[in-house]
Design a protein around this motif. Structure first.
Motif, short mmCIF file in Angstrom:
data_model
loop_
_atom_site.label_atom_id
_atom_site.label_comp_id
_atom_site.label_asym_id
_atom_site.label_seq_id
_atom_site.Cartn_x
_atom_site.Cartn_y
_atom_site.Cartn_z
N SER A 46 0.83 -1.21 0.00
CA SER A 46 0.00 0.00 0.00
C SER A 46 0.86 1.26 0.00
O SER A 46 0.55 2.23 -0.69
CB SER A 46 -0.93 0.02 1.22
OG SER A 46 -1.67 -1.16 1.27
N ASP B 142 -6.83 -0.13 0.17
CA ASP B 142 -7.26 -0.66 1.47
C ASP B 142 -8.20 0.30 2.19
O ASP B 142 -7.93 0.74 3.29
CB ASP B 142 -6.07 -0.90 2.42
CG ASP B 142 -5.15 -1.99 1.94
OD1 ASP B 142 -5.43 -2.57 0.89
OD2 ASP B 142 -4.16 -2.23 2.63
N GLY C 145 -4.75 -4.76 7.60
CA GLY C 145 -3.72 -4.71 6.56
C GLY C 145 -3.97 -5.71 5.45
O GLY C 145 -3.06 -6.21 4.82
MG MG Z 1 -1.91 -2.80 2.54
#
Ligand code: MG
Ligand code: GDP
Length: 597
Positions: free
Chosen positions: A20, A44, A53
């Motif tokens: 990310s 996300d 996560g």
């Molecule tokens: Mg992530």
């Protein structure tokens, strides 16, 4: 956009390796968002996804990148779901791209989840661009990890790019590599429309939003599209891209990734992997590899407070609007009253739904023991799919039972190998392979899914101090000596605690449950036997001794207010109890009893 100037890539990474963060950097470097607009981690976005996560939805971002060769390229970045439960969704996201960006934490190395996804990418001939992330960390060992990528994955990593998504070092090189190494998509704008339905979700303003990758033809507003698996037709009312904000565009041509809306009512009306074509000029054949979503794990969800049943039903309907991959139907249990039997893609999926029901809908739930789908072959030659141990046919009518097996890949530091091997053996595992790369071991095991669903992952994390990673694939159904283990409290079977187990595990499992229930069920005015049984045969037993005195007796009659308080407390306690036969079982006991140790 010109085909030659499009690059579509998926990001593959293990949780926490920086996917990310790197995606955000790429977006920022291409000017997709100004600093102020740049909320931390655009991808996300769902709260639970962010906290854990993990990515559940295949998010995508279109970037415009002015490369060193002077040309402007369209880069479509696709974030892939990072958990085994969503392996099919990963395979579709990969199919929508020509290449993959493999992000490996240079202080950690390759993990099982990375491996599974990168093999999928290699299988479909993706060009893989490896990136060694977090080189700003003192513990980073890019050279060692580069060799590990070559040893373990078997791809050339000599040009793996050292990157720090945190400081921005190497990010420009990543963008250049995407442009120069990945092939442009192929496709023909003059052919009939052929697009893949990559994902879909419910948007409160737009209704169902469908993420698509166009292969051939052109998608335009006003066109009547047809989904080939269901045959459903809808006029397209909106076509757009994610820049990362939703931005309308005129059309989407070959090689492009974007979204459409078409007045579709429910996410359940769309199927990930389906082919979208034009109703009046359909393409000759659908894309290969479409699979309807299939539940792997089932459990009962019951409201802790029976009055919440309707609320639970409404909440499940609302959740399903956005997640067509879980299913539910009403069920009643003698112990737990009215509730729902629900099917999920896997354990994480189950936990996510449970957590959302709690957080977003304020529902306190009792979950029964999760079960896989068994195939029960009966003596009359018929086959029954069993999702609920309570529905198990009479054993005399059963010829044999088959259970699903998986192939698991586990990666771990070798100092924990002994305890992980023991865990796998305890769960009826069959070792297929044990290899080393440096001080990390890679294990391949075949395991029965019913030994894995409940707490295998938690156990694996705990015996390896959090260092093992795990991934699995369903393999096949195999015959197994499975029996229904019933739990009887005061001689009455408690349906919510019934489970199918392998005969060799029945006694241990039964004893564990009885012992735990003994501690969890409060003593009452009479003696309560707790038994675990297979058919009529008791395999384990415990007894809760009787309570001798009234709870208010020790107040010696004098203190009335104290007496009242005690009675009130008892009453409040009662609400959280399930009366069973004459025995009251606190609802937490169901949850606690199912936790294995
Ligand atoms: Mg992530
Ligand atoms: P994901 O799970 O793969 O999406 O990983 P994230 O992008 O959420 O990153 C996981 C953690 O690693 C976060 O705390 C990031 O701030 C951190 N992180 C990501 N990239 C780097 C990097 O290049 N250097 C350092 N030091 N930390 C990083």
């Amino acid at each position: 956009a010109k085909l030659e100037n499009i690059r579509n890539f998926a990001i593959i990474a293990h949780i926490d390796h920086g996917k990310s963060t790197l995606a955000d950097r790429l977006i920022q470097d291409c000017g997709g968002l100004t600093n102020r607009e740049m909320k931390q981690q655009v991808l996300d976005s769902m709260e639970i996804e962010r906290e854990r996560g993990i990515t559940i939805k295949a998010q995508t971002v279109r970037l415009e990148y002015k490369a060193d060769d002077g040309e402007t390229y369209i880069l479509n970045l696709m974030d892939t779901p990072g958990h085994v439960d969503f392996a099919y969704e990963v395979s579709r996201s990969l199919k929508a791209c020509e290449g993959s960006l493999l992000v490996v934490d240079a202080s950690q190395g390759v993990e099982a989840q990375t491996l599974a996804n990168v093999y999928q990418a290699i299988d479909i001939d993706h060009e893989v661009v490896p990136v060694l992330n977090k080189i700003d960390l003192p513990a980073a060992e890019p050279e060692r990890i580069r060799r590990q990528i070559e040893d373990v994955i078997g791809i050339d990593a000599s040009e793996a790019i050292p990157v720090s998504a945190k400081t921005g070092v190497g990010v420009h090189e990543v963008l250049e590599a995407l442009v120069t190494k990945l092939p442009a998509p192929k496709g023909d704008a003059n052919k009939p429309l052929k697009a893949m339905l990559v994902d879909s979700w419910y948007d409160p303003y737009l209704g169902v939003v469908v993420l698509v990758r166009v292969m051939d033809g052109v998608m335009k507003k006003g066109m009547v599209m047809k989904m080939m698996a269901t045959g459903a037709e809808h006029p397209i009312d909106r076509v757009g891209i994610f820049s990362p904000k939703k931005t309308p565009v005129e059309s989407l041509g070959p090689g492009e990734i974007g979204f459409i809306t078409a007045g579709i009512k429910e996410v359940a009306d769309t199927n990930v992997g389906d082919t979208i074509t034009e109703a009046k000029k359909p393409c000759a054949e659908a894309l290969a590899g479409f699979k309807p979503s299939q539940s792997v794990v089932f459990c009962g969800l019951f409201p802790a407070d029976a009055a919440d049943f309707e609320h639970l039903r409404d909440s499940l309907h609302k959740l399903r609007l956005n997640d067509a991959s879980f299913e539910f139907e009403a069920e009643s249990s003698a112990a737990l009253g009215f509730g729902f039997r629900c099917g999920f893609l896997g354990m994480l999926h189950l936990e996510i739904i449970q957590e959302r029901l709690y957080r977003e809908f304020n529902l306190d739930l009792i979950t029964t023991s999760p079960s896989v789908v068994y195939k029960v072959h009966k003596t009359d030659g018929t086959l029954e799919e069993l999702h609920n141990p309570a529905d198990m046919p009479d054993p005399v009518r059963i010829a044999h039972i088959e259970e699903p097996w998986i192939e698991a890949t586990i990666m771990l530091p070798d100092e924990h190998l002994g305890s992980v091997l023991k865990l796998c053996e305890d769960r009826r595992g069959i070792q297929k392979q044990l290899t080393y790369a440096g001080n990390r071991a890679m294990l391949i095991y075949e395991l029965p899914l019913n030994e894995v669903v409940y707490d295998f992952y938690d156990r694996l994390k705990s015996v390896s101090r959090g260092y093992a990673s795990f991934d699995y694939q369903l393999k096949e159904y195999r015959q197994g000596d499975l029996v229904k283990l019933s739990i009887l409290v005061n001689a009455e079977p408690v349906d919510a605690l019934a489970m199918l187990v392998h005969r060799s595990q029945a006694e241990t499992r039964g004893r564990g449950l009885c012992e735990r229930l003994k501690d969890l069920i409060p003593r009452q005015m009479f003696k309560i036997p707790i038994q675990a049984a297979i058919g009529g045969k008791v395999v384990a037993r415990e007894t809760i001794s009787a309570l001798r005195k009234d709870v208010t007796a020790k107040c010696y009659g004098g203190d009335v207010s104290r007496k009242r308080k005690l009675l009130e407390k008892q009453k409040a306690g009662k609400k959280r109890m399930r009366t069973y036969g004459k025995v009251e079982i606190p609802h937490d006991a169901f949850i606690a009893a199912l936790k294995m140790n």
